[in-house]
Structure formats: structure tokens, C-alpha cells
Design a protein around this motif. Structure first.
Motif, PDB file in Angstrom:
ATOM      1  N   VAL A  79     -23.836  -5.086  25.192  1.00  0.00           N
ATOM      2  CA  VAL A  79     -23.939  -3.982  25.905  1.00  0.00           C
ATOM      3  C   VAL A  79     -25.081  -3.421  25.605  1.00  0.00           C
ATOM      4  CG1 VAL A  79     -22.678  -1.883  26.159  1.00  0.00           C
ATOM      5  CG2 VAL A  79     -21.280  -3.891  25.264  1.00  0.00           C
ATOM      6  N   VAL A  80     -25.829  -3.118  26.959  1.00  0.00           N
ATOM      7  CA  VAL A  80     -27.270  -2.521  26.930  1.00  0.00           C
ATOM      8  C   VAL A  80     -26.941  -1.194  26.900  1.00  0.00           C
ATOM      9  CG1 VAL A  80     -29.336  -2.369  27.969  1.00  0.00           C
ATOM     10  CG2 VAL A  80     -28.253  -4.494  28.248  1.00  0.00           C
ATOM     11  N   VAL A  81     -27.632  -0.413  26.007  1.00  0.00           N
ATOM     12  CA  VAL A  81     -27.336   0.880  25.720  1.00  0.00           C
ATOM     13  C   VAL A  81     -28.624   1.729  25.570  1.00  0.00           C
ATOM     14  CG1 VAL A  81     -24.998   0.847  24.808  1.00  0.00           C
ATOM     15  CG2 VAL A  81     -27.002   0.701  23.407  1.00  0.00           C
ATOM     16  N   GLN A  82     -28.329   3.068  25.774  1.00  0.00           N
ATOM     17  CA  GLN A  82     -29.804   3.699  25.544  1.00  0.00           C
ATOM     18  C   GLN A  82     -29.655   4.159  24.305  1.00  0.00           C
ATOM     19  OE1 GLN A  82     -28.015   6.711  28.366  1.00  0.00           O
ATOM     20  NE2 GLN A  82     -29.212   5.948  30.098  1.00  0.00           N
ATOM     21  N   ALA A  83     -31.089   4.633  23.670  1.00  0.00           N
ATOM     22  CA  ALA A  83     -31.161   4.771  22.378  1.00  0.00           C
ATOM     23  C   ALA A  83     -30.310   6.027  21.876  1.00  0.00           C
ATOM     24  CB  ALA A  83     -32.437   5.059  22.054  1.00  0.00           C
ATOM     25  N   GLU A  84     -30.273   6.974  22.598  1.00  0.00           N
ATOM     26  CA  GLU A  84     -29.557   7.965  22.368  1.00  0.00           C
ATOM     27  C   GLU A  84     -28.429   8.323  23.337  1.00  0.00           C
ATOM     28  OE1 GLU A  84     -32.476  10.709  19.605  1.00  0.00           O
ATOM     29  OE2 GLU A  84     -31.029  11.964  21.223  1.00  0.00           O
ATOM     30  N   GLU A  85     -27.111   8.136  23.053  1.00  0.00           N
ATOM     31  CA  GLU A  85     -25.866   7.916  24.012  1.00  0.00           C
ATOM     32  C   GLU A  85     -24.895   9.037  23.862  1.00  0.00           C
ATOM     33  OE1 GLU A  85     -25.447   6.030  27.070  1.00  0.00           O
ATOM     34  OE2 GLU A  85     -24.412   7.639  26.914  1.00  0.00           O
ATOM     35  N   ARG A  86     -24.849   9.957  24.585  1.00  0.00           N
ATOM     36  CA  ARG A  86     -24.006  11.075  24.687  1.00  0.00           C
ATOM     37  C   ARG A  86     -22.509  10.491  24.814  1.00  0.00           C
ATOM     38  NH1 ARG A  86     -25.598  14.617  28.287  1.00  0.00           N
ATOM     39  NH2 ARG A  86     -23.720  15.748  28.204  1.00  0.00           N
ATOM     40  N   TYR A  87     -22.706   9.606  25.583  1.00  0.00           N
ATOM     41  CA  TYR A  87     -21.575   9.029  26.399  1.00  0.00           C
ATOM     42  C   TYR A  87     -20.987   7.812  25.634  1.00  0.00           C
ATOM     43  CZ  TYR A  87     -19.089  10.350  30.838  1.00  0.00           C
ATOM     44  OH  TYR A  87     -18.277  10.911  31.687  1.00  0.00           O
ATOM     45  N   MET A  88     -21.109   7.569  24.286  1.00  0.00           N
ATOM     46  CA  MET A  88     -20.958   6.282  23.816  1.00  0.00           C
ATOM     47  C   MET A  88     -19.402   6.167  23.635  1.00  0.00           C
ATOM     48  SD  MET A  88     -21.612   6.524  19.555  1.00  0.00           S
ATOM     49  CE  MET A  88     -23.293   7.381  19.925  1.00  0.00           C
ATOM     50  N   TYR A  89     -18.546   7.066  23.461  1.00  0.00           N
ATOM     51  CA  TYR A  89     -17.072   6.972  23.500  1.00  0.00           C
ATOM     52  C   TYR A  89     -16.542   6.293  24.696  1.00  0.00           C
ATOM     53  CZ  TYR A  89     -18.601   9.206  19.321  1.00  0.00           C
ATOM     54  OH  TYR A  89     -19.113   9.490  18.341  1.00  0.00           O
ATOM     55  N   MET A 129     -25.528  17.964  16.599  1.00  0.00           N
ATOM     56  CA  MET A 129     -26.059  17.846  15.269  1.00  0.00           C
ATOM     57  C   MET A 129     -27.171  16.721  15.234  1.00  0.00           C
ATOM     58  SD  MET A 129     -22.494  17.556  13.380  1.00  0.00           S
ATOM     59  CE  MET A 129     -22.873  17.080  12.011  1.00  0.00           C
ATOM     60  N   GLN A 130     -27.599  16.721  14.152  1.00  0.00           N
ATOM     61  CA  GLN A 130     -28.911  15.862  14.170  1.00  0.00           C
ATOM     62  C   GLN A 130     -28.771  14.596  14.596  1.00  0.00           C
ATOM     63  OE1 GLN A 130     -31.641  17.244  13.399  1.00  0.00           O
ATOM     64  NE2 GLN A 130     -32.608  15.403  13.533  1.00  0.00           N
ATOM     65  N   ARG A 131     -27.700  13.806  13.815  1.00  0.00           N
ATOM     66  CA  ARG A 131     -27.612  12.292  14.294  1.00  0.00           C
ATOM     67  C   ARG A 131     -26.460  12.033  15.487  1.00  0.00           C
ATOM     68  NH1 ARG A 131     -25.837  10.359  10.143  1.00  0.00           N
ATOM     69  NH2 ARG A 131     -25.941   8.245  10.346  1.00  0.00           N
ATOM     70  N   SER A 132     -25.888  13.024  16.062  1.00  0.00           N
ATOM     71  CA  SER A 132     -25.166  13.008  16.966  1.00  0.00           C
ATOM     72  C   SER A 132     -25.924  12.163  18.313  1.00  0.00           C
ATOM     73  CB  SER A 132     -24.570  14.189  17.669  1.00  0.00           C
ATOM     74  OG  SER A 132     -25.265  14.621  18.364  1.00  0.00           O
ATOM     75  N   ARG A 133     -25.164  11.306  18.922  1.00  0.00           N
ATOM     76  CA  ARG A 133     -25.855  10.544  19.989  1.00  0.00           C
ATOM     77  C   ARG A 133     -26.319   9.205  19.444  1.00  0.00           C
ATOM     78  NH1 ARG A 133     -29.246  13.993  24.113  1.00  0.00           N
ATOM     79  NH2 ARG A 133     -29.412  11.783  25.004  1.00  0.00           N
ATOM     80  N   LYS A 134     -26.367   9.060  18.140  1.00  0.00           N
ATOM     81  CA  LYS A 134     -26.904   7.728  17.466  1.00  0.00           C
ATOM     82  C   LYS A 134     -25.855   7.204  16.804  1.00  0.00           C
ATOM     83  CE  LYS A 134     -32.021   8.563  16.985  1.00  0.00           C
ATOM     84  NZ  LYS A 134     -32.316   7.070  17.696  1.00  0.00           N
ATOM     85  N   ALA A 135     -25.254   7.851  15.842  1.00  0.00           N
ATOM     86  CA  ALA A 135     -24.316   7.503  14.824  1.00  0.00           C
ATOM     87  C   ALA A 135     -22.906   7.982  15.324  1.00  0.00           C
ATOM     88  CB  ALA A 135     -24.312   8.062  13.707  1.00  0.00           C
ATOM     89  N   PRO A 136     -21.977   7.051  15.730  1.00  0.00           N
ATOM     90  CA  PRO A 136     -20.606   7.232  16.157  1.00  0.00           C
ATOM     91  C   PRO A 136     -19.895   8.273  14.990  1.00  0.00           C
ATOM     92  CG  PRO A 136     -20.983   4.952  16.129  1.00  0.00           C
ATOM     93  CD  PRO A 136     -22.048   5.366  15.327  1.00  0.00           C
ATOM     94  N   GLY A 137     -19.264   9.138  15.723  1.00  0.00           N
ATOM     95  CA  GLY A 137     -18.334  10.157  14.968  1.00  0.00           C
ATOM     96  C   GLY A 137     -19.074  11.365  14.429  1.00  0.00           C
ATOM     97  N   VAL A 138     -20.457  11.411  14.663  1.00  0.00           N
ATOM     98  CA  VAL A 138     -21.148  12.415  14.301  1.00  0.00           C
ATOM     99  C   VAL A 138     -21.441  13.615  15.375  1.00  0.00           C
ATOM    100  CG1 VAL A 138     -23.426  13.231  13.368  1.00  0.00           C
ATOM    101  CG2 VAL A 138     -22.495  11.158  12.529  1.00  0.00           C
ATOM    102  N   GLY A 139     -21.029  14.852  15.317  1.00  0.00           N
ATOM    103  CA  GLY A 139     -21.638  15.943  16.254  1.00  0.00           C
ATOM    104  C   GLY A 139     -20.689  15.739  17.611  1.00  0.00           C
ATOM    105  N   LEU A 140     -19.414  15.172  17.340  1.00  0.00           N
ATOM    106  CA  LEU A 140     -18.515  14.919  18.690  1.00  0.00           C
ATOM    107  C   LEU A 140     -18.415  16.417  19.391  1.00  0.00           C
ATOM    108  CD1 LEU A 140     -15.667  12.873  16.953  1.00  0.00           C
ATOM    109  CD2 LEU A 140     -17.326  12.136  18.667  1.00  0.00           C
ATOM    110  N   LEU A 141     -18.366  15.993  20.587  1.00  0.00           N
ATOM    111  CA  LEU A 141     -17.872  17.091  21.709  1.00  0.00           C
ATOM    112  C   LEU A 141     -17.073  16.506  22.562  1.00  0.00           C
ATOM    113  CD1 LEU A 141     -19.142  19.957  21.919  1.00  0.00           C
ATOM    114  CD2 LEU A 141     -20.627  19.042  23.650  1.00  0.00           C
ATOM    115  N   HIS A 142     -15.949  17.231  23.041  1.00  0.00           N
ATOM    116  CA  HIS A 142     -15.058  16.613  24.000  1.00  0.00           C
ATOM    117  C   HIS A 142     -15.551  16.679  25.320  1.00  0.00           C
ATOM    118  CE1 HIS A 142     -13.808  20.300  26.345  1.00  0.00           C
ATOM    119  NE2 HIS A 142     -13.663  20.852  25.167  1.00  0.00           N
TER     120      HIS A 142
END
Ligand SMILES: N[C@H](CCC(=O)N[C@@H](CS)C(=O)NCCC(=O)O)C(=O)O
Ligand SMILES: [Mg+2]
Length: 438
Positions: free
Chosen positions: A174-184, A1-14
Motif C-alpha cells: 500500500v503506497v501511502v503519504q508520509a503523513e496520512e490523516r486518512y490512515m483509518y 497532536m505531535q505524532r498523529s498522522r504518523k503513528a496509528p492511534g495518536v491524536g484521533l479525530l472522527h
């Protein structure tokens, strides 16, 4: 989804996971646990030998711009005679069982952004629940799934480092990537830090650190007015993390600060494949470890590791590429070269006669035993023949001469189709798994 990897809880995938845990011989589990404090100590000792790091990577520096930038920051710190009184290393030593010899062989030692520490705990809980739920059909004992202490022990190490910094208003950055699939995966650690230790974390990209960070005259790194006790790198290990000079300025700012770096630039460099290959040479371990049996135990888990300067090895790799892996100095999965591509690359490098060969190392390819497994990705499963890579996380915290933590801190089992060359969960090949000991 559009803002997944940026905003927590958007476009979740297990996260991809194996449906049931893998049986793992206790003898290997115990061997890997015993090796954890030895590798922690080895990484620490090597990180103190700046000349060894610079000399070993000198030829790589000429041909690999990313490694050169890291080395430039490292040599600046050496010129400044920058001392890191408090050192925090969160590492992971990855192993595969060599099917031919039944030996546990080290694939690599990761010293930066060793991830899946959060999700790995979830998988063993998921497996326990599944086995409990289907105890009759499966006939497995839920208690035999090895619990994973990775979240609590990583949080403990970070919180203990924060306490050593001794500034109550300081945060963990915590130093993170701008778009982070692994944020959880990352969140599990930061939630534990807050709930178990009351330690506040802030998440920033390298660009944000460059824009918002400042150094006080006493060396304190301040972000939006908050002093930083610990910098926990969950990015910064790949060229993709430095899209502009701003990110490199951020890395230098962090290194110059009095914050506890996890890892420091020196610690980061110890995890390069070139250093791994150098440490496998005759008599090199003796420079860093004192105890004979420790050296013995470390050395016996080394697979074959060679530079490309040894002709006979390059010749055999060209003849039977399937027995080798060609590795650049890159982290994060998906960077290694196999099979025909390996042969062609070696032939090209030899023809060019360029010193680009210093950017790579050759490693013995390890063939673990295969077993059937059900692999679950995006809610569907496939049954496949798989091999697994077993990692033990390590935590090492030292304040001057006092070793405060030197321990294993949880495990990660990754499983992939035996037909695949490359591994890595974030890279999209492997599946998270857990073990039950046999
Ligand atoms: N997005 C970054 C991911 C960081 C990353 O890829 N780390 C490498 C070692 S460098 C690693 O440990 N991989 C184990 C999980 C896998 O197989 O993908 C993070 O969350 O920190
Ligand atoms: Mg790695």
C-alpha cells in the motif's frame, strides 16, 4: 497532536459525517450501478490506447510538469513495450443530480487512490444504529439505509488480484503519504485483506520504496525481501506526493516491475480531466465501446465538457462564471476554480495567449437540489442546507483476455454546504454520508 498522522492511534479525530442519511431516488442508484461495469470497460480500453493518451495530453504535457512526468513514465513503458497481463482497476465514478434537468451527471471518474471506501461503510452502520436507537422519534426504518459493500468488495478485488499473481509469499504493497490523516480509511481494507483472505499488506511511502525496493532480473519487485504481488496506490496522485526525484524513481521502479499496479500508469492517466473532456467529444466513445446502447447510457450522463480552445465557451464562461468550473489536471480535492477567480483566470490566459490553456478544462457547473442536514465535525454539529455528490466504486480485474471481476464495489455519498464551491472530505469541505432509497 505531535505524532498523529504518523503513528496509528495518536491524536484521533472522527471523520466529518452527516448526522442522518440522505434520501436518494432509486432510479439514480440503479442508473449508477448499471454504469459501473461500462466505465470499468471504458477505462480499460482507453488505457490500452497509448497513442490516444499521449496525443490527447500532448499539449498539457508542454505546460503541466506533473502530467509531463506521468506521461514520460508512460512513454518509457510504451518504448519497452511493457505488457500488463493482469490489470486491477479500483475506480470511483462521482455523480451529481442536476436540479435543472433531474439528470444524473458525472462529475468525474477517479482512477487512482479512490478513498473513503473504508469510512463510507462505517457511516452507513452509524446511521443504521442511530435510526434503530431513535426509531420512535425518527420514524425511519433502519433496514432502508443502504448497506455499503465497499470494504469487502475492495478486499475481494485486491485478494483476487493477489491470487492471480500466484506467489504465496507475496504481499500487497500500500503506497501511502508520509503523513496520512486518512490512515483509518485505509486500514479497514488492509484488515479485511488479512482477516478474510490471509493476505499480508505492507505500508510504504514512495521514498521508502525507492530506498528499500529492488527489481529482480525476472521483474519481481522486492521490498525488504518480500515479493510484491499488488501495488495499491493510496498516494502518488498529486505533485505533493513527489517532493524529490526519489519518489519519481519509485514510481518508475513500480511501473517496470511485474507487480499488478492499481492503477498502472496508463490507468492513472485515463482519470485525468483532459481525457474526460476528450471522451465527451463526438464519436470518441465509439472508438472504445462497441455496444450502441452502452455508448448511449455513458454519453447521457456526461455534463458539458470543453477545452479552452473553443472561444464561444470561454466567452460565456467569462460572462457567467457561476455556470462553469475550471479544472486543472489535479486529484485529491481543492484544486478547482470557480466564480470571479474563474473569470480572472480565463481573462489572464486569453491576454497572455499562452498555451497554458491546455492545462485546464472547462466543465458545466451542476446544481443539485438542496436539503437540510445536520453536519457533525469534531464533535459539534451545524444545521445547514446541503448538496451531495454520489460515487459508485468500480472494481475491474483482468488476466490477459479473461475478465475476472467487472462490477460495482460499494458507494460513497459526500455532503457539503450548498454555499460551498469546493468538495472533498480529505480536503476539508465535505461530510461522509449514506443513503436510504426512496
Ligand atoms: N489520503 C488519500 C486520499 C486520496 C484522495 O483524496 N482520493 C480522492 C480521489 S483522487 C478521493 O477519492 N476522495 C474521496 C474522499 C474525499 O472526498 O476526500 C487516501 O487515503 O487514499
Ligand atoms: Mg477526483
Amino acid at each position: 497532536m505531535q505524532r498523529s498522522r504518523k503513528a496509528p492511534g495518536v491524536g484521533l479525530l472522527h471523520a466529518p459525517f452527516a448526522l442522518l442519511p440522505m434520501s436518494f431516488p432509486k432510479v439514480y442508484w440503479e442508473q449508477a450501478l448499471e454504469l459501473a461495469p461500462l466505465f470499468n470497460e471504458l477505462v480499460h480500453r482507453v488505457s490500452l490506447d497509448g497513442d490516444f493518451l499521449q496525443q490527447t495530453l500532448a499539449r498539457t504535457k508542454e505546460v503541466d510538469p506533473f502530467t509531463r512526468r506521468l506521461l514520460d513514465i508512460h512513454s518509457k513503458m510504451m518504448e519497452l513495450n511493457k505488457k500488463e497481463d493482469i490489470q486491477l482497476g479500483l475506480t470511483r465514478s462521482d455523480y451529481m443530480v442536476d436540479g435543472a434537468t433531474d439528470k444524473l451527471l458525472q462529475v468525474e471518474l477517479n482512477t487512482i487512490s479512490t478513498s473513503s471506501n473504508g469510512l463510507a461503510c462505517g457511516v452507513s452502520e452509524l446511521h443504521r444504529n442511530l435510526i434503530r436507537h431513535h426509531e420512535r422519534e425518527l420514524g425511519l426504518d433502519p433496514a432502508s439505509v443502504v448497506g455499503n459493500t465497499a470494504i469487502t468488495q475492495h478486499a475481494e478485488a485486491l485478494a483476487t488480484a493477489w491470487a492471480e499473481y500466484n506467489n504465496q509469499s507475496a504481499v500487497v504493497l500500500v503506497v501511502v503519504q508520509a503523513e496520512e490523516r486518512y490512515m483509518y480509511d485505509q486500514y479497514w481494507i488492509t484488515v479485511a485483506l488479512r482477516e478474510m483472505y490471509g493476505v499480508t499488506t505492507i505500508r510504504k511511502t514512495m521514498a521508502e520504496i525507492e530506498a528499500e525496493g529492488d527489481l529482480r532480473p525476472d521483474g519481481t519487485l522486492v521490498i525488504n525481501g518480500r515479493p510484491v504481488a499488488v501495488v495499491y496506490f493510496r498516494a502518488g496522485y498529486s505533485p505533493a506526493d513527489y517532493p524529490s526525484e526519489a519518489e519519481w524513481r519509485a514510481r518508475l521502479l513500480i511501473e517496470r516491475s511485474s507487480s499488478i499496479k492499481c492503477p498502472s500508469i496508463a490507468h492513472h492517466l485515463v482519470g485525468t480531466k483532459k481525457i474526460q473532456q476528450e471522451l465527451a467529444k463526438e464519436k470518441v466513445l465509439e472508438r472504445f465501446l462497441d455496444n450502441k446502447s452502452d455508448i448511449e447510457n455513458v454519453r447521457k450522463c456526461f455534463a458539458g465538457l470543453w477545452s479552452l480552445e473553443t472561444d464561444n465557451i470561454v466567452n460565456s464562461a467569462i460572462e457567467s462564471p457561476e455556470l462553469f468550473v475550471l479544472k486543472p489536471q489535479r486529484e485529491g480535492g481543492g484544486n478547482n476554480i470557480y466564480g470571479d477567480n474563474l473569470r480572472e483566470t480565463l481573462i489572464r490566459l486569453r491576454k497572455d495567449g499562452s498555451n497554458e490553456i491546455a492545462a485546464y478544462i472547462l466543465m458545466q457547473r451542476i446544481f443539485p437540489p438542496t436539503s437540510p442536514s445536520y453536519l457533525v465535525r469534531e464533535g459539534t454539529f451545524v444545521r445547514d442546507n446541503v448538496v451531495s455528490e454520489f460515487g459508485i466504486f468500480g472494481a475491474y480485474l483482468r488476466n490477459k483476455d479473461k475478465v475476472i471481476i467487472n462490477d460495482q464495489c460499494g458507494y460513497l455519498l459526500r455532503t457539503k454546504a450548498a454555499s460551498l464551491n469546493e468538495g472533498g472530505v480529505v480536503a476539508g469541505y465535505a461530510f461522509l454520508n449514506s443513503i436510504f432509497l426512496t
